[in-house]
Design an enzyme around this catalytic site. Structure first.
Site, mmCIF file in Angstrom:
data_model
loop_
_atom_site.group_PDB
_atom_site.id
_atom_site.type_symbol
_atom_site.label_atom_id
_atom_site.label_comp_id
_atom_site.label_asym_id
_atom_site.label_seq_id
_atom_site.Cartn_x
_atom_site.Cartn_y
_atom_site.Cartn_z
ATOM 1 N N GLY A 255 39.912 38.194 49.390
ATOM 2 C CA GLY A 255 38.840 38.394 50.374
ATOM 3 C C GLY A 255 38.761 37.240 51.350
ATOM 4 N N ASP B 171 36.786 33.330 43.058
ATOM 5 C CA ASP B 171 36.831 34.633 43.725
ATOM 6 C C ASP B 171 35.535 34.845 44.502
ATOM 7 O OD1 ASP B 171 37.700 37.149 44.471
ATOM 8 O OD2 ASP B 171 38.001 37.877 42.429
ATOM 9 N N GLY B 172 35.537 35.797 45.392
ATOM 10 C CA GLY B 172 34.342 36.162 46.143
ATOM 11 C C GLY B 172 33.616 37.317 45.472
ATOM 12 N N ALA B 173 32.597 37.836 46.123
ATOM 13 C CA ALA B 173 31.863 39.007 45.626
ATOM 14 C C ALA B 173 31.168 39.673 46.805
ATOM 15 C CB ALA B 173 30.843 38.609 44.569
ATOM 16 N N ASP B 174 30.853 40.944 46.625
ATOM 17 C CA ASP B 174 30.127 41.679 47.663
ATOM 18 C C ASP B 174 28.630 41.628 47.439
ATOM 19 O OD1 ASP B 174 32.488 42.719 49.045
ATOM 20 O OD2 ASP B 174 32.831 43.733 47.141
ATOM 21 N N GLY C 97 35.237 45.112 47.611
ATOM 22 C CA GLY C 97 35.215 45.400 49.043
ATOM 23 C C GLY C 97 36.630 45.378 49.631
ATOM 24 N N GLY C 98 37.491 44.565 49.021
ATOM 25 C CA GLY C 98 38.885 44.510 49.465
ATOM 26 C C GLY C 98 39.795 45.370 48.596
ATOM 27 N N GLU D 268 41.450 41.699 39.976
ATOM 28 C CA GLU D 268 40.470 40.602 39.900
ATOM 29 C C GLU D 268 39.821 40.550 38.519
ATOM 30 O OE1 GLU D 268 39.083 40.365 44.578
ATOM 31 O OE2 GLU D 268 38.132 41.820 43.279
ATOM 32 N N LYS E 165 24.905 37.672 50.314
ATOM 33 C CA LYS E 165 25.407 38.515 49.216
ATOM 34 C C LYS E 165 24.413 38.661 48.063
ATOM 35 C CE LYS E 165 29.593 38.780 51.086
ATOM 36 N NZ LYS E 165 30.799 38.261 50.512
HETATM 37 C C1 5RP Z 1 37.952 42.079 46.992
HETATM 38 C C2 5RP Z 1 36.665 41.469 46.577
HETATM 39 C C3 5RP Z 1 36.146 40.369 47.440
HETATM 40 O O1 5RP Z 1 36.036 39.214 46.670
HETATM 41 C C4 5RP Z 1 34.804 40.786 47.990
HETATM 42 O O2 5RP Z 1 34.969 41.999 48.719
HETATM 43 C C5 5RP Z 1 34.214 39.720 48.912
HETATM 44 O O3 5RP Z 1 34.985 39.628 50.059
HETATM 45 P P1 5RP Z 1 34.618 38.644 51.256
HETATM 46 O O4 5RP Z 1 34.753 37.257 50.738
HETATM 47 O O5 5RP Z 1 35.615 38.994 52.318
HETATM 48 O O6 5RP Z 1 33.209 38.959 51.686
HETATM 49 O O7 5RP Z 1 36.055 41.829 45.620
HETATM 50 O O8 5RP Z 1 38.280 43.175 46.188
#
Ligand code: 5RP
Length: 225
Positions: free
Chosen positions: A30, A84-87, A99-100, A106, A124
């Protein structure tokens, strides 16, 4: 802080302080994680010994371009930390991810990690998962309309498309975004979704985050389990 991108970059930089001196690092996917991988690449270039396990082909390509050595896809791995990120992140540090479209890899990588650190900007956060995001669900292409009909018992499934073409995950599967509204019991929902044949993995991450770093105009807040 002037923009969401600044907040993402700040959260990503804050994660560097959580890394061991050397070791295996899970590389999320992400736009927020991209900043983290850039920063990890700088550490590797300066002589630090990190090896990555990427959670998507995009993160693999970025890490490879930066010269970060990577382990093979087969596992098993002993990953010190995954970043890692999160939505969406709720008060109990449960997450919606995907989201990705990378939630399956993951989740697998997080499951092999001693710690999972989530980096987000303040937009978020929500009280209850589902307030802001649908739940991304990776499904097999075979019988996906039948799978979607079963998912419809729990919300409104929308096939993810780009330019009217169904999006494929790195594994070649499809994604349904399940619009459920606020989710009273995310763990129970995750369980029933896994009972549907054809579901590969959901974007509900329950009890997986050890630390969430939230960047906003007030700086970075640490929310630990
Ligand atoms: C990808 C994910 C991402 O970590 C999540 O969508 C957050 O993305 P971004 O940092 O672009 O807001 O779960 O599958």
């Amino acid at each position: 802080m002037t923009s969401i991108d600044d907040a993402k970059r700040t959260a990503a930089r804050a994660a560097l302080a959580e890394l061991p001196e050397a070791g295996v690092i899970g590389l999320g996917t992400g736009s927020t994680t991209r900043f983290f991988i850039d920063a990890l690449g700088e550490l590797v270039a300066s002589g630090r010994h990190y090896t990555g396990v990427p959670t998507s082909e995009a993160s693999r390509a970025q890490a490879t371009a930066l010269g970060i050595p990577l382990l093979g896809d087969e596992g098993p791995w002993d990953i010190a930390v995954t970043v890692d990120g999160a939505d969406e992140v709720d008060d109990a540090l449960n997450l919606i991810k995907g989201g990705g479209g990378a939630q399956t890899r993951e989740k697998i990588v997080s499951y092999s990690s001693r710690r999972t650190i989530i980096i987000v900007d303040g937009t978020k956060l929500s009280k209850q998962l589902g307030e802001k995001w649908a739940v991304p669900i990776e499904v097999l292409a075979f019988a996906h309309r039948a799978t979607a009909a079963h998912l419809a018992k729990h919300g409104t499934p929308k096939l993810r498309e780009k330019a009217s073409v169904p999006v494929r995950t790195d594994a070649g599967n499809l994604i349904y975004d399940l619009h459920c509204g606020p989710i009273a019991d995310p763990r129970a929902l995750d369980r029933v979704l896994h009972e549907v044949p054809g579901v590969v993995e959901t974007g509900l991450f329950i009890g997986r985050a050890d630390l969430v770093l939230v960047a906003s105009e007030d700086g970075v807040k640490r929310r630990a389990r």
